[in-house]
Every structure is written in structure tokens, then in C-alpha cells.
Design a protein around this motif. Structure first.
Motif, PDB file in Angstrom:
ATOM      1  N   VAL A  32      16.359  -7.118 -12.443  1.00 25.22           N
ATOM      2  CA  VAL A  32      15.344  -6.899 -12.950  1.00 25.22           C
ATOM      3  C   VAL A  32      15.587  -5.453 -13.718  1.00 25.22           C
ATOM      4  CG1 VAL A  32      12.919  -5.801 -12.929  1.00 25.22           C
ATOM      5  CG2 VAL A  32      13.788  -8.009 -11.448  1.00 25.22           C
ATOM      6  N   TYR A  33      16.341  -4.563 -13.380  1.00 24.52           N
ATOM      7  CA  TYR A  33      16.718  -3.348 -13.931  1.00 24.52           C
ATOM      8  C   TYR A  33      17.471  -3.646 -15.090  1.00 24.52           C
ATOM      9  CZ  TYR A  33      19.018   1.420 -14.302  1.00 24.52           C
ATOM     10  OH  TYR A  33      19.421   2.567 -14.886  1.00 24.52           O
ATOM     11  N   ALA A  34      18.649  -4.436 -15.199  1.00 23.70           N
ATOM     12  CA  ALA A  34      19.420  -5.045 -16.209  1.00 23.70           C
ATOM     13  C   ALA A  34      18.495  -5.411 -17.388  1.00 23.70           C
ATOM     14  CB  ALA A  34      20.448  -5.750 -15.801  1.00 23.70           C
ATOM     15  N   LYS A  35      17.670  -6.494 -16.726  1.00 25.52           N
ATOM     16  CA  LYS A  35      16.909  -7.164 -18.024  1.00 25.52           C
ATOM     17  C   LYS A  35      15.945  -6.324 -18.621  1.00 25.52           C
ATOM     18  CE  LYS A  35      15.542 -10.865 -19.942  1.00 25.52           C
ATOM     19  NZ  LYS A  35      16.105 -11.759 -20.747  1.00 25.52           N
ATOM     20  N   ALA A  82      26.747  -0.195 -10.299  1.00 25.05           N
ATOM     21  CA  ALA A  82      26.928  -1.607 -10.723  1.00 25.05           C
ATOM     22  C   ALA A  82      26.533  -1.568 -12.209  1.00 25.05           C
ATOM     23  CB  ALA A  82      26.020  -2.765  -9.798  1.00 25.05           C
ATOM     24  N   TYR A  83      25.481  -1.340 -12.617  1.00 22.96           N
ATOM     25  CA  TYR A  83      24.576  -1.298 -13.879  1.00 22.96           C
ATOM     26  C   TYR A  83      25.690  -0.440 -14.968  1.00 22.96           C
ATOM     27  CZ  TYR A  83      21.784  -1.217 -18.217  1.00 22.96           C
ATOM     28  OH  TYR A  83      21.480  -1.636 -19.257  1.00 22.96           O
ATOM     29  N   ARG A  88      20.638 -13.237 -14.227  1.00 17.39           N
ATOM     30  CA  ARG A  88      21.527 -13.452 -12.954  1.00 17.39           C
ATOM     31  C   ARG A  88      22.235 -14.701 -13.237  1.00 17.39           C
ATOM     32  NH1 ARG A  88      19.673 -14.863  -7.454  1.00 17.39           N
ATOM     33  NH2 ARG A  88      19.210 -17.132  -9.045  1.00 17.39           N
ATOM     34  N   ASP A  89      21.718 -15.924 -13.421  1.00 16.79           N
ATOM     35  CA  ASP A  89      22.111 -17.149 -13.666  1.00 16.79           C
ATOM     36  C   ASP A  89      23.116 -17.509 -14.620  1.00 16.79           C
ATOM     37  OD1 ASP A  89      20.667 -17.754 -11.352  1.00 16.79           O
ATOM     38  OD2 ASP A  89      19.321 -18.824 -12.124  1.00 16.79           O
ATOM     39  N   THR A  90      22.970 -16.705 -15.700  1.00 16.09           N
ATOM     40  CA  THR A  90      23.861 -17.039 -17.051  1.00 16.09           C
ATOM     41  C   THR A  90      24.873 -15.759 -17.054  1.00 16.09           C
ATOM     42  OG1 THR A  90      22.354 -15.914 -18.255  1.00 16.09           O
ATOM     43  CG2 THR A  90      22.048 -18.023 -18.229  1.00 16.09           C
ATOM     44  N   SER A  91      24.942 -14.926 -16.278  1.00 18.70           N
ATOM     45  CA  SER A  91      26.006 -13.821 -16.266  1.00 18.70           C
ATOM     46  C   SER A  91      27.323 -14.304 -15.709  1.00 18.70           C
ATOM     47  CB  SER A  91      25.465 -12.877 -15.203  1.00 18.70           C
ATOM     48  OG  SER A  91      26.479 -11.594 -15.189  1.00 18.70           O
ATOM     49  N   ILE A  92      28.348 -13.959 -16.475  1.00 22.04           N
ATOM     50  CA  ILE A  92      29.694 -14.231 -15.829  1.00 22.04           C
ATOM     51  C   ILE A  92      29.849 -13.752 -14.503  1.00 22.04           C
ATOM     52  CG2 ILE A  92      32.016 -13.992 -16.484  1.00 22.04           C
ATOM     53  CD1 ILE A  92      31.192 -14.121 -19.294  1.00 22.04           C
TER      54      ILE A  92
END
Length: 170
Positions: A128-131, A91-92, A14-18
Motif C-alpha cells: 500500500v505504501y509503495a502504491k 525494503a521500499y 504486488r502480483d505484478t512485481s518481479i
């Protein structure tokens, strides 16, 4: 309960996502790409079928025990979870159009949402789903587009094998 958002690497993702979660949702409102339209259609077909996963992973223990196992969940019970599941899946699909939505993802998401943390935070569940998909399928998966319901168990086992120590499960 484990804090999967904190221990899975989802916070760092999340923190590194654009883009943030809300921006993925905003972009989904205007997206008209054919693959996205197909993802939306499939999500709408699958969400009503998630009753058993909702029962297993999202209902409080007391509610699970009061409903008969063979009994279909009442619509009002399913409807309290469907909007959250829909938003995360949509969103995903915007975040990762290569994967998009594949039948069975809603059931996986029920498992993750039910275990992400005590609050079942929607945005944290999204990350969490994305990761989870990023980590589990980082080297590709030959049958990924054919990932169907029967593959959920295989996916969850692989997810726990890969991330067991990582999530503090094993």
C-alpha cells in the motif's frame, strides 16, 4: 475498516512485481550503495521521532486515552512498532532507489500501517505504501526530495483526494 490492500491497487502491484517483499528485505541486507547507506542513516535518525504518529495511528484507542497527550510515549511502546516500520522503509528504499527514504516517510507509513486493514499486515502495508507513492507522485513532484515533515499533511490530503473514491473513503 477499509481493506486498502484490496482496494488501493496494492494487490495488483504486488502480483505484478518481479520481486516480492521478502526479496526486497533480503537485498537490503547486502546493499552497499552510497544512497542506500544514507537512507539507512536517515531511517535510524527518524524512527525514534515517530512517537506522535505511533500514538495517533497505531495505538489502540484505549491506550491512546491512558497516555497523556503531552507525555512522551514510553520506549517499550515505541519499540513494538519500530522494527516493522524499519523493515518496510528499508525494503521500499531498495524497491525505489530514486525516492529512497526522505524525512517524514516514517510518519506517512504509520498512517498507512494503521489503516491498511484490521490485521495491520506488514507486507500488505509495504505494498500500500509503495502504491501510494507510485500513484501520488506518478507525474513527479517538483519538491519530492525536499519532502519534509510539514509536507506530510499536504501529501495525505493529496493522497486522499486522488484515492478517496478509489479507497472508498469519500
Amino acid at each position: 475498516m477499509q481493506d486498502w490492500f484490496g482496494t488501493s491497487g496494492a494487490r495488483e502491484l504486488r502480483d505484478t512485481s518481479i520481486l516480492d517483499y521478502q526479496e526486497y528485505l533480503r537485498r537490503s541486507e547486502d546493499c552497499t550503495l552510497p544512497h542506500f547507506e544514507e537512507d539507512l542513516r536517515q531511517i535510524e535518525l527518524d524512527l525514534p521521532r515517530t512517537g506522535e504518529s505511533i500514538r495517533l495511528f497505531l495505538l489502540p484507542q484505549d491506550d491512546r486515552e491512558t497516555l497523556l497527550v503531552d507525555e512522551e510515549l514510553p520506549q517499550h511502546v515505541v519499540e513494538q512498532f519500530v522494527p516493522v516500520l524499519r523493515r518496510i522503509l528499508v525494503a521500499y528504499s531498495v524497491r525505489n532507489p530514486r525516492v529512497g527514504y526522505v524525512q517524514g516517510h516514517a510518519d506517512v507509513l504509520c498512517f498507512l500501517l494503521g489503516n491498511v486493514n484490521e490485521n495491520r499486515d506488514e507486507e500488505e502495508a509495504f505494498w500500500v505504501y509503495a502504491k501510494s507513492f507510485q500513484k501520488t507522485f506518478s507525474h513527479g513532484h517538483p519538491n519530492f526530495m525536499g519532502f519534509k515533515w510539514w509536507g506530510i499533511v499536504e501529501f495525505l490530503v493529496k493522497l486522499l483526494e486522488i484515492n478517496g473514491v478509489w479507497w472508498g473513503v469519500m
